[in-house]
Design an enzyme around this catalytic site. Structure first.
Site, mmCIF file in Angstrom:
data_model
loop_
_atom_site.group_PDB
_atom_site.id
_atom_site.type_symbol
_atom_site.label_atom_id
_atom_site.label_comp_id
_atom_site.label_asym_id
_atom_site.label_seq_id
_atom_site.Cartn_x
_atom_site.Cartn_y
_atom_site.Cartn_z
ATOM 1 N N ASP A 196 38.402 32.574 39.300
ATOM 2 C CA ASP A 196 38.611 32.116 37.918
ATOM 3 C C ASP A 196 37.782 30.869 37.609
ATOM 4 O O ASP A 196 37.156 30.761 36.549
ATOM 5 C CB ASP A 196 40.088 31.770 37.686
ATOM 6 C CG ASP A 196 40.984 32.989 37.669
ATOM 7 O OD1 ASP A 196 40.624 34.003 38.283
ATOM 8 O OD2 ASP A 196 42.062 32.914 37.049
ATOM 9 N N PRO A 248 45.499 32.296 25.467
ATOM 10 C CA PRO A 248 46.945 32.195 25.667
ATOM 11 C C PRO A 248 47.288 31.791 27.098
ATOM 12 O O PRO A 248 46.608 32.180 28.042
ATOM 13 C CB PRO A 248 47.464 33.597 25.356
ATOM 14 C CG PRO A 248 46.288 34.492 25.399
ATOM 15 C CD PRO A 248 45.078 33.655 25.118
ATOM 16 N N SER A 283 43.367 30.761 31.353
ATOM 17 C CA SER A 283 43.586 29.500 30.629
ATOM 18 C C SER A 283 43.599 28.305 31.585
ATOM 19 O O SER A 283 42.997 27.267 31.306
ATOM 20 C CB SER A 283 44.905 29.564 29.856
ATOM 21 O OG SER A 283 45.966 29.875 30.744
ATOM 22 N N ALA A 324 40.134 27.412 32.854
ATOM 23 C CA ALA A 324 39.312 26.821 31.795
ATOM 24 C C ALA A 324 39.730 25.377 31.532
ATOM 25 O O ALA A 324 38.881 24.494 31.349
ATOM 26 C CB ALA A 324 39.423 27.657 30.515
ATOM 27 N N GLY A 366 48.870 31.557 30.631
ATOM 28 C CA GLY A 366 49.473 32.433 31.643
ATOM 29 C C GLY A 366 49.366 33.914 31.323
ATOM 30 O O GLY A 366 50.145 34.715 31.817
ATOM 31 N N ALA A 367 48.391 34.286 30.490
ATOM 32 C CA ALA A 367 48.331 35.670 30.022
ATOM 33 C C ALA A 367 47.223 36.471 30.689
ATOM 34 O O ALA A 367 46.901 37.572 30.260
ATOM 35 C CB ALA A 367 48.152 35.697 28.502
ATOM 36 N N GLY A 368 46.618 35.914 31.726
ATOM 37 C CA GLY A 368 45.606 36.670 32.464
ATOM 38 C C GLY A 368 44.192 36.450 31.974
ATOM 39 O O GLY A 368 43.264 37.113 32.427
#
Ligand code: MEV
Length: 327
Positions: free
Chosen positions: A163, A111, A118, A121, A113-115
């Site tokens: 990230d 999802p 994303s 990746a 912006g859900a941590g």
């Protein structure tokens, strides 16, 4: 046509503080973003993105965001397209092909912006696919570095390598400033993710912490305290002491909450997971909304989260040890 994919991640410890040089330990998980790239015979860029949330929705935009068929918040779309544009710019630079045009298509089970990483990746898979499409194969270090440059620009100079390094290499990793390495002796951890269906704007949340840190000495101390939690947590992880890892995740959540990056729904899910017997639970990523990560061997936390108001989706996440790959 070339397709590459890269995994999302959860943060066991250290988000936000890692931006200021403290260590962090993110872990790649088995939900991926796939980016397919086809070189065009002009210098333009067309991007299609689908399934950018667990619920699934589509955004399509051409040269002009105004034309977008979008039912997600505009700032998130802008952020997402910023990462794609940045990935294409990096690929053009790496392949010395400044005028290369592409059709880009993104499919993601992560999802937005859900941590769960994303954007990292998408940046990693996008650069990998676009450079390969231009006949250039980057080594993983360069790929991770170029993906970091993309995040750095989109987040206006306030980003860590965590990230993008994690998504490129896979596995549990440790990042402290420019020092990035895999933790190969980490035990398999029973991750359970709860998702509130929402999202946070990473750039804004990072700016919130920056302002607090500049205003209050105790906020700067809180960021340093997160670093101490991470160092202790990393030791527990290497010892395979999952209970201690969980306790320190709880501590880390409290400190992130103090910095104002949690939310009611994240706190509610964290407490539901703890009440159901999780070894530990915390928000993951930039916060503001999105996902929590808990540790639980049993079905208890997943079941409890499924009945928690505000929790839209729950799933188990396995560690991804592969990182970026060509599909
Ligand atoms: C976002 O996934 C993680 C943050 O620490 C920002 C970063 O590391 O660039 C909040």
């Amino acid at each position: 046509m070339t397709t590459s994919s890269a995994p999302g991640k959860v943060y066991l410890f250290g988000e936000h503080a890692v931006v200021y040089g403290e260590p962090a330990v993110p872990c790649a998980v088995g939900r991926r973003a796939s980016v397919t790239v086809e070189e065009r015979d002009d210098d333009r860029l067309r991007v299609e993105a689908e399934d950018l949330s667990l619920d699934g929705f589509a955004i399509t935009y051409g040269d002009d965001l105004e034309e977008a068929d979008v039912n997600v918040p505009a700032d998130l779309v802008e952020a997402a397209t910023g990462y794609v544009d940045g990935a294409v710019a990096q690929a053009r630079d790496a392949a010395d092909a400044p005028d290369a045009g592409f059709n880009v298509s993104i499919e993601s089970a992560i999802p937005l912006g859900a941590g769960l990483g994303s954007s990292a990746a998408v940046a990693v898979a996008g650069i990998d696919a676009a450079t390969r499409e231009l006949g250039v194969e980057l080594d993983r270090e360069e790929l991770a570095d170029r993906a970091y440059q993309v995040e750095y620009e989109v987040q206006e100079g306030q980003a860590s390598r965590a990230d993008t390094f994690c998504s490129t290499m896979g596995g549990a990793v440790r990042v402290e400033g420019d020092d990035c390495r895999r933790i190969d002796d980490a035990p398999e951890l029973p991750f359970v993710v709860g998702y509130d269906g929402g999202a946070g704007n990473t750039g804004e949340l990072v700016a919130t912490v920056r302002d607090l840190r500049e205003t209050y000495g105790f906020a700067a101390d809180t960021v340093e305290a997160i670093g101490d939690v991470v160092r202790t947590g990393e030791h527990a992880l290497r010892e395979g002491d999952v209970e201690e890892v969980g306790r320190l995740m709880n501590f880390n959540h409290g400190l992130l909450s103090a910095l104002g990056v949690s939310s009611r729904s994240l706190d509610t899910m964290v407490w539901a997971a703890r009440d159901a017997g999780a070894d530990g639970a915390k928000l993951t990523g930039a916060g503001g909304g999105g996902c929590i990560v808990a540790l639980d061997e049993t079905e208890g936390v997943e079941t409890a989260l499924n009945y928690t108001p505000g929790c839209e989706e729950t799933f188990r996440a396995e560690l991804d040890t592969e990182g970026v790959r060509v599909e």
